[in-house]
Design an enzyme around this catalytic site. Structure first.
Site, PDB file in Angstrom:
ATOM      1  N   LEU A 125       0.869  -1.320   0.022  1.00 15.56           N
ATOM      2  CA  LEU A 125      -0.079  -0.057   0.193  1.00 15.56           C
ATOM      3  C   LEU A 125       0.785   1.344  -0.120  1.00 15.56           C
ATOM      4  O   LEU A 125       0.777   2.010  -0.807  1.00 15.56           O
ATOM      5  CB  LEU A 125      -0.953  -0.153   1.269  1.00 15.56           C
ATOM      6  CG  LEU A 125      -1.630   1.288   1.571  1.00 15.56           C
ATOM      7  CD1 LEU A 125      -2.520   1.456   0.268  1.00 15.56           C
ATOM      8  CD2 LEU A 125      -2.586   1.103   2.726  1.00 15.56           C
ATOM      9  N   PRO A 128       6.157   6.142  -1.673  1.00 15.45           N
ATOM     10  CA  PRO A 128       7.365   7.046  -0.990  1.00 15.45           C
ATOM     11  C   PRO A 128       6.681   8.204  -0.567  1.00 15.45           C
ATOM     12  O   PRO A 128       7.128   8.917   0.417  1.00 15.45           O
ATOM     13  CB  PRO A 128       8.364   7.389  -2.290  1.00 15.45           C
ATOM     14  CG  PRO A 128       8.258   6.185  -3.339  1.00 15.45           C
ATOM     15  CD  PRO A 128       6.889   5.404  -2.922  1.00 15.45           C
ATOM     16  N   THR A 158       6.722  -5.499   2.930  1.00 18.21           N
ATOM     17  CA  THR A 158       7.245  -6.640   3.684  1.00 18.21           C
ATOM     18  C   THR A 158       7.097  -7.767   2.793  1.00 18.21           C
ATOM     19  O   THR A 158       6.082  -7.858   2.165  1.00 18.21           O
ATOM     20  CB  THR A 158       6.611  -6.892   4.948  1.00 18.21           C
ATOM     21  OG1 THR A 158       6.798  -5.575   5.705  1.00 18.21           O
ATOM     22  CG2 THR A 158       7.001  -7.934   5.755  1.00 18.21           C
ATOM     23  N   ARG A 261      22.388 -11.532  38.830  1.00 16.77           N
ATOM     24  CA  ARG A 261      23.337 -10.461  39.024  1.00 16.77           C
ATOM     25  C   ARG A 261      23.262 -10.226  40.393  1.00 16.77           C
ATOM     26  O   ARG A 261      22.156  -9.637  41.160  1.00 16.77           O
ATOM     27  CB  ARG A 261      22.949  -9.255  38.099  1.00 16.77           C
ATOM     28  CG  ARG A 261      23.885  -8.411  38.410  1.00 16.77           C
ATOM     29  CD  ARG A 261      25.139  -8.284  37.535  1.00 16.77           C
ATOM     30  NE  ARG A 261      25.843  -7.333  37.561  1.00 16.77           N
ATOM     31  CZ  ARG A 261      27.061  -7.150  37.071  1.00 16.77           C
ATOM     32  NH1 ARG A 261      27.698  -8.421  36.682  1.00 16.77           N
ATOM     33  NH2 ARG A 261      27.709  -6.204  36.917  1.00 16.77           N
ATOM     34  N   GLU A 356       2.085  -0.729  10.095  1.00 15.39           N
ATOM     35  CA  GLU A 356       0.420  -0.909  10.012  1.00 15.39           C
ATOM     36  C   GLU A 356      -0.226   0.243  10.831  1.00 15.39           C
ATOM     37  O   GLU A 356      -1.298   0.055  11.275  1.00 15.39           O
ATOM     38  CB  GLU A 356      -0.050  -2.165  10.668  1.00 15.39           C
ATOM     39  CG  GLU A 356       0.743  -3.374  10.020  1.00 15.39           C
ATOM     40  CD  GLU A 356      -0.193  -4.409   9.695  1.00 15.39           C
ATOM     41  OE1 GLU A 356      -1.349  -4.472   9.889  1.00 15.39           O
ATOM     42  OE2 GLU A 356       0.481  -5.682   9.366  1.00 15.39           O
TER      43      GLU A 356
HETATM   44  C1  LIG Z   1       9.955  -2.382   8.575  1.00 11.04           C
HETATM   45  C2  LIG Z   1       8.631  -1.865   7.718  1.00 11.04           C
HETATM   46  C3  LIG Z   1       7.653  -2.710   7.317  1.00 11.04           C
HETATM   47  C4  LIG Z   1       6.577  -1.994   6.575  1.00 11.04           C
HETATM   48  N1  LIG Z   1       5.802  -3.087   5.792  1.00 11.04           N
HETATM   49  C5  LIG Z   1       4.771  -2.681   4.960  1.00 11.04           C
HETATM   50  C6  LIG Z   1       4.225  -3.392   4.152  1.00 11.04           C
HETATM   51  O1  LIG Z   1       4.169  -4.660   4.211  1.00 11.04           O
HETATM   52  N2  LIG Z   1       2.913  -2.848   3.507  1.00 11.04           N
HETATM   53  C7  LIG Z   1       2.996  -1.438   3.412  1.00 11.04           C
HETATM   54  O2  LIG Z   1       2.209  -1.064   2.675  1.00 11.04           O
HETATM   55  N3  LIG Z   1       3.523  -0.678   4.311  1.00 11.04           N
HETATM   56  C8  LIG Z   1       4.449  -1.158   4.916  1.00 11.04           C
HETATM   57  N4  LIG Z   1       5.429  -0.167   5.969  1.00 11.04           N
HETATM   58  C9  LIG Z   1       4.947   1.247   5.872  1.00 11.04           C
HETATM   59  C10 LIG Z   1       4.288   1.652   7.100  1.00 11.04           C
HETATM   60  O3  LIG Z   1       3.056   1.265   7.372  1.00 11.04           O
HETATM   61  C11 LIG Z   1       4.315   3.272   7.189  1.00 11.04           C
HETATM   62  O4  LIG Z   1       5.830   3.371   7.499  1.00 11.04           O
HETATM   63  C12 LIG Z   1       3.412   3.951   8.021  1.00 11.04           C
HETATM   64  O5  LIG Z   1       2.165   3.779   7.852  1.00 11.04           O
HETATM   65  C13 LIG Z   1       3.780   5.598   8.186  1.00 11.04           C
HETATM   66  O6  LIG Z   1       3.817   6.062   6.964  1.00 11.04           O
HETATM   67  P1  LIG Z   1       5.355   6.917   6.557  1.00 11.04           P
HETATM   68  O7  LIG Z   1       6.363   6.139   6.725  1.00 11.04           O
HETATM   69  O8  LIG Z   1       5.084   7.341   5.044  1.00 11.04           O
HETATM   70  O9  LIG Z   1       5.345   7.874   7.422  1.00 11.04           O
HETATM   71  P2  LIG Z   1       4.511   9.654   7.507  1.00 11.04           P
HETATM   72  O10 LIG Z   1       2.850   8.947   7.152  1.00 11.04           O
HETATM   73  O11 LIG Z   1       5.134  10.248   6.611  1.00 11.04           O
HETATM   74  O12 LIG Z   1       4.490   9.911   9.173  1.00 11.04           O
HETATM   75  C14 LIG Z   1       5.679  10.636   9.584  1.00 11.04           C
HETATM   76  C15 LIG Z   1       5.157  10.836  11.063  1.00 11.04           C
HETATM   77  O13 LIG Z   1       4.054  11.779  11.044  1.00 11.04           O
HETATM   78  C16 LIG Z   1       3.089  11.552  11.849  1.00 11.04           C
HETATM   79  N5  LIG Z   1       1.958  11.726  10.989  1.00 11.04           N
HETATM   80  C17 LIG Z   1       1.141  11.704   9.763  1.00 11.04           C
HETATM   81  N6  LIG Z   1      -0.013  12.329   9.666  1.00 11.04           N
HETATM   82  C18 LIG Z   1      -0.207  12.774  10.852  1.00 11.04           C
HETATM   83  C19 LIG Z   1      -1.507  13.368  11.596  1.00 11.04           C
HETATM   84  N7  LIG Z   1      -2.319  13.503  10.430  1.00 11.04           N
HETATM   85  N8  LIG Z   1      -1.445  13.820  12.611  1.00 11.04           N
HETATM   86  C20 LIG Z   1      -0.237  13.525  13.473  1.00 11.04           C
HETATM   87  N9  LIG Z   1       0.946  12.803  13.220  1.00 11.04           N
HETATM   88  C21 LIG Z   1       0.782  12.649  11.909  1.00 11.04           C
HETATM   89  C22 LIG Z   1       3.252  10.049  11.837  1.00 11.04           C
HETATM   90  O14 LIG Z   1       2.434   9.642  12.904  1.00 11.04           O
HETATM   91  C23 LIG Z   1       4.786   9.629  11.799  1.00 11.04           C
HETATM   92  O15 LIG Z   1       5.108   9.985  13.045  1.00 11.04           O
HETATM   93  C24 LIG Z   1       6.354  -0.696   6.562  1.00 11.04           C
HETATM   94  C25 LIG Z   1       7.342  -0.026   7.184  1.00 11.04           C
HETATM   95  C26 LIG Z   1       8.431  -0.158   7.784  1.00 11.04           C
HETATM   96  C27 LIG Z   1       9.358   0.552   8.694  1.00 11.04           C
END
Ligand SMILES: Cc1cc2nc3c(=O)[nH]c(=O)nc-3n(C[C@H](O)[C@H](O)[C@H](O)COP(=O)(O)OP(=O)(O)OC[C@H]3O[C@@H](n4cnc5c(N)ncnc54)[C@H](O)[C@@H]3O)c2cc1C
Length: 376
Positions: A125, A128, A158, A261, A356
């Site tokens: 889902l 970038p 994943t 310990r 998730e």
């Molecule tokens: C090891 C790993 C495995 C993963 N596996 C999968 C997978 O199998 N399939 C898949 O589709 N995805 C997967 N993901 C993606 C994961 O679900 C996303 O990283 C996650 O949903 C957050 O999205 P982002 O990294 O783009 O962060 P962003 O959405 O950019 O968020 C960055 C920060 O801003 C905060 N933020 C964003 N919007 C708001 C808001 N409205 N209010 C307050 N705070 C906010 C977030 O909480 C976070 O702290 C994986 C990620 C990792 C690290």
């Protein structure tokens, strides 16, 4: 009787599974983490034990066990090896999505082998530029000559590169839609190095005009985000369960170390400050267990569980981080130096407040449900 079996029979089943995890899965967890090696042999062993099929209907080769039992099994797997548990959890989320939203033909064609673990699935889902805000996805699916052609980049998938099918989301003219994409159509452009859950594989996927048969659109065109959301509700219960398992592993090590310990002529466990830490750690683990069991029970009963799954996830994942952190503290310098393998648990737990759906998004879901606002 609880559900179909007597309570003792469930307990026996979980005890047997717990022994299996301890003997067969846990011993390689450290090496899997060190080498960032995909745990193929663990996955095979657990598929053979019917792990994914636990909560599935008999018509797809499942055992039809209740979700709280599946969540407990996932907890045990998380305790033994979080990388293995995460890989299995994502696969399970895809199977469940197909069961809920797939066409009868798709279920017949794909589910039996997925449920048995003869084939592996991935959930794709995130992009970038579209994580928490999945609506912002850019990947496009266009119908040409009776086939879907998908182009775009997916992030953090994943099981990517190891799976047979991707449950992948892309925009059509009618909005985000779900597709079953054959693995050979999606190129894994890089493996993403990670802090924890290092044995699970996480990739960036590039789709350049990937061909998908028109029969492989899942459910109804334009309903993809609804499906993804509902798949993630269940997925969050499994992430909460894995986090409980990680926390339990870190806690068990802390109890043992505090007994072994000695400082100032006493074992650490004789100091009340250590005892208070252990008491808080166990209370947090059990708090997580209760919320996770509640969400799993509601799902099983077909009742709304979106907010409860989010509560379970936010509490269990943040508690797990704290428990692992305290376990490192109790181990002193040896915890930081990884002599006792406790920093692996902290690194594994660190993912769980992000994947998730982040803790922030979980809190938004819970607060919207409290205030009666439309779900995210
Ligand atoms: C090891 C790993 C495995 C993963 N596996 C999968 C997978 O199998 N399939 C898949 O589709 N995805 C997967 N993901 C993606 C994961 O679900 C996303 O990283 C996650 O949903 C957050 O999205 P982002 O990294 O783009 O962060 P962003 O959405 O950019 O968020 C960055 C920060 O801003 C905060 N933020 C964003 N919007 C708001 C808001 N409205 N209010 C307050 N705070 C906010 C977030 O909480 C976070 O702290 C994986 C990620 C990792 C690290």
């Amino acid at each position: 009787m609880v559900y179909g079996l007597a309570a003792e029979e469930y307990l026996l089943l979980l005890e047997t599974l717990g022994d299996f995890m301890e003997k067969e899965i846990e011993p390689t967890a450290r090496e899997i983490d060190l080498k960032a090696r995909f745990p193929t042999e663990n996955m095979t062993k657990l598929f053979e034990q019917g792990f994914t099929s636990m909560s599935f209907p008999k018509e797809y080769g499942g055992l039809e066990l209740p979700w709280p039992i599946y969540a407990s099994a996932m907890e045990m797997c998380g305790k033994a090896c979080a990388s293995t548990a995460l890989s299995l959890a994502i696969h399970g989320t895809c199977c469940e999505g197909l069961r809920l939203f797939g066409t009868p033909e798709q279920k017949k064609k794909y589910l039996p082998s997925l449920v048995k673990g003869e084939t592996l699935a991935a959930f794709s889902l995130t992009e970038p530029g579209a994580g928490s805000d999945a609506r912002n996805m850019r990947t496009q699916a266009r119908m040409k000559n009776g086939e879907w052609h998908i182009t775009g980049t997916k992030m953090f998938t994943t099981n990517g590169g190891k799976c047979d099918q991707y449950c992948l989301f892309a925009k059509t003219e009618k909005g985000p839609s779900a597709f079953l994409v054959d693995a050979k159509e999606a190129k894994s452009s890089r493996d993403i190095e990670k802090l924890g859950c290092r044995g699970s594989v996480t990739v960036e996927l590039v789709l350049e005009d990937a061909r998908v048969q028109k029969e492989n659109l899942v459910g109804v065109e334009g309903e993809g985000l609804e499906y993804a959301k509902k798949m993630l509700f269940g997925g969050r219960i499994t992430v909460a369960a894995i986090s409980i398992g990680i926390a339990q592993a870190a806690f068990d090590k802390a109890v043992k170390y505090s007994r072994d310990r000695t400082a100032f002529g006493h074992s650490l466990s004789e100091f009340q400050l250590t005892q208070a830490k252990l008491a808080d750690m166990l209370s947090q683990i059990n708090e997580s267990r209760m919320l996770t069991a509640m969400a799993a029970y509601l799902k099983d009963q077909g009742r709304p569980f979106e907010s409860e799954a989010a509560q379970a996830k936010v509490v269990a994942t943040e508690n797990a981080l704290n428990v692992c952190d305290q376990s490192i503290q109790i181990h002193g310098g040896y915890g930081y130096a990884d002599e006792f393998d406790v920093h692996r648990h902290w690194r594994d737990a660190r993912l769980m407040t992000i994947g998730e759906g982040t803790s922030e998004i979980m809190r938004l879901i819970i607060s919207k449900s409290i205030l009666g606002e439309p779900a995210m």
